[in-house]
Design an enzyme around this catalytic site. Structure first.
Site, PDB file in Angstrom:
ATOM      1  CD  GLU A   1     -36.761  29.304 -53.048  1.00  0.00           C
ATOM      2  OE1 GLU A   1     -37.633  29.356 -53.937  1.00  0.00           O
ATOM      3  OE2 GLU A   1     -35.563  29.023 -53.274  1.00  0.00           O
TER       4      GLU A   1
ATOM      5  N   PRO B   1     -33.173  24.063 -51.224  1.00  0.00           N
ATOM      6  CG  PRO B   1     -32.862  21.760 -50.917  1.00  0.00           C
ATOM      7  CD  PRO B   1     -32.867  22.823 -51.983  1.00  0.00           C
ATOM      8  N   GLY B   2     -31.206  24.559 -49.291  1.00  0.00           N
ATOM      9  CA  GLY B   2     -30.208  25.050 -48.355  1.00  0.00           C
ATOM     10  C   GLY B   2     -28.812  24.474 -48.502  1.00  0.00           C
ATOM     11  N   GLY B   3     -28.567  23.667 -49.530  1.00  0.00           N
ATOM     12  CA  GLY B   3     -27.238  23.067 -49.683  1.00  0.00           C
ATOM     13  C   GLY B   3     -26.125  24.081 -49.782  1.00  0.00           C
TER      14      GLY B   3
ATOM     15  CB  CYS C   1     -28.180  21.103 -61.915  1.00  0.00           C
ATOM     16  SG  CYS C   1     -29.935  21.531 -61.850  1.00  0.00           S
TER      17      CYS C   1
ATOM     18  CG  ASP D   1     -28.018  26.478 -57.575  1.00  0.00           C
ATOM     19  OD1 ASP D   1     -27.892  26.187 -58.776  1.00  0.00           O
ATOM     20  OD2 ASP D   1     -28.215  25.637 -56.687  1.00  0.00           O
TER      21      ASP D   1
ATOM     22  CB  CYS E   1     -32.042  30.596 -56.488  1.00  0.00           C
ATOM     23  SG  CYS E   1     -32.088  32.013 -57.622  1.00  0.00           S
ATOM     24  CB  ALA E   2     -30.966  29.959 -50.569  1.00  0.00           C
TER      25      ALA E   2
END
Length: 457
Positions: A142, A121-123, A239, A186, A118-119
């Site tokens: 994504e 925006p790319g962090g 999160c 994530d 679940c990548a």
């Protein structure tokens, strides 16, 4: 200080979770969120080159990551050319705790296959690319197409060739049985850890939504589990603070998937809280937002399928194009062709990349060097961003700050004495992209969709 108003059911639960620490947790939500960045070590190790045209913020290290830093104020990242050059990523500090899981369970000299499920925006994907060996393979996925395009842009700026960006549902990865050594999930969550920096997260919160998130996370992990190798590692993070989405989900996965829950060696001075299963960042204990991470190892036997199936997407490079290998600074990557595009991919992962691209919806693969037109190559922006480009093969146009911003807006600027042909536009030795220098003008080749639209300098 005005009291931060939490949803009633959330406050009741957190009061119970935190006990006497509730007041500190509540009070910190009245303060501004910390600002943090993570450097791209393949492009710079010196944060002093950043934000030169703005009030230079003080820099403080994020303790659990080598290249993470806090800023004492939020500069305009949009108006920093170094940001567009991919020299750093703006990332919430707590989520950089991922680095500890990678360092403690993988050798960065080992070549592995990894999935960031679940990548966008790319962090975490850019972080993984900085931690894994250059001959490892990262599949950065994504499910939402519009977000997959944003992900591909950030991956391109980071400049690594050992990555494939895909746009698939978790269940699609069942075709890649036993393929990955590492998975990062994530998981989409109720977002409780982002309440102080994202008012929308709190508006959307409800007990019902949090419970739905827990069930969705269970489905996601179950769907993708077959693609993990026997003894492979799955890093699960959210999160949120919700035990149903965190501890209890990990407990379910351990029981239902016969997985082993693994520990992390966490420095007690960091303030990260060890839970029954996993580790929690609270914003009153760490300089960051709410974040949860747990590690699972796959114990059950998982047969690895042969790398076959799907239609081959790449074709052999024409003889006339082989010379473009000289544009690269390493022999560890090779050229391949997709339609009219010339790509470069790690030689060691050619078979694996072909397998992935043949079975999944691919947004980008490797580094796009350019478009082949007859026997000539029109260089792509991804090549300018790439860490494998031999920049000495091309003239450089060293831009001032004002010229760099004009370039990033896709405006026109001119300098006397430029060499005709394709040139790299640079600012403070950071590459921003291509321009084609003609007799009396400079064609700006910066991608139109990426241009700065913000006013000011």
């Amino acid at each position: 200080m005005q009291r931060f108003l939490f949803p009633h059911e959330f406050e009741e639960r957190l009061r119970s979770q935190r006990g006497h620490d509730w007041q500190a947790f509540s009070a910190i939500h009245g303060e501004a969120s910390p600002v943090s960045i993570r450097l791209n070590p393949a492009k710079t190790k010196n944060h002093n080159a950043l934000f030169k045209q703005q009030a230079s913020p003080d820099i403080q290290s994020v303790p659990w990551t080598k290249h993470g830093f806090y800023l004492n104020e939020r500069p305009s990242f949009t108006l920093d050319p170094a940001f567009h050059a991919g020299t750093y990523y703006v990332q919430e500090a707590s989520s950089m705790l991922l680095e500890q899981a990678i360092l403690q369970y993988f050798d960065n000299k080992e070549n592995i296959r990894a999935l960031d499920l679940c990548a966008a925006p790319g962090g975490k994907s850019t972080h993984l690319l900085s931690l894994l060996s250059t001959n490892s393979l990262l599949v950065s996925n994504e499910v939402i197409r519009s977000r997959a395009n944003i992900l591909a842009e950030n991956i391109t700026k980071w400049g690594h060739a050992n990555v494939v960006v895909t746009n698939n549902d978790p269940e699609d990865f069942e075709k890649l049985k036993g393929f990955f050594d590492l998975m990062v999930v994530d998981a989409p969550c109720s977002g409780e850890g982002l309440f102080r920096k994202d008012a929308e997260a709190m508006k959307e919160w409800s007990v019902e939504n949090a419970n739905l998130c827990a069930m969705r996370q269970q489905r996601i992990v179950h769907d993708v589990w077959p693609a993990l190798k026997e003894n492979g590692i799955l890093i699960y993070c959210t999160c949120t603070y919700n035990p149903e989405e965190n501890n209890k989900n990990i407990e379910r996965f351990a029981q239902e998937l016969n997985a082993e829950i693994l520990p992390l060696d966490i420095n007690p001075n960091w303030g990260v809280q060890a839970l029954d299963h996993g580790y929690q960042c609270f914003p009153d204990k760490v300089k960051g937002e709410g974040f949860y991470i747990a590690i699972l190892r796959k114990k059950e036997t998982q047969s690895s399928g042969r790398m076959r199936g799907g239609k081959t997407v790449f074709t052999k490079v024409p003889n006339a194009a082989v010379r473009y290998q000289q544009w690269l600074n390493t022999s560890e990557v090779k050229l391949t062709q997709f339609r009219e595009f010339l790509l470069t991919i790690p030689s060691e992962q050619e078979e694996a990349i072909t397998f992935v691209c043949s079975n999944l919806k691919t947004v980008s693969a490797g580094t796009t060097m350019g478009t082949l037109k007859h026997d000539k190559l029109i260089p792509d922006h991804a090549l300018a961003m790439s860490t494998v480009l031999n920049k000495e093969n091309f003239p450089h146009v060293e831009a001032s700050y004002e010229e760099a911003i004009a370039y990033l807006r896709k405006d026109v600027f001119w300098q006397e004495g430029l060499t005709k042909g394709f040139s790299l536009i640079q600012y403070e030795n950071f590459t921003l992209g291509w321009a084609n220098v003609l007799d009396n003008r400079l064609n700006n080749l910066y991608p139109a969709d990426w241009r700065i639209r913000m006013a000011g300098n």
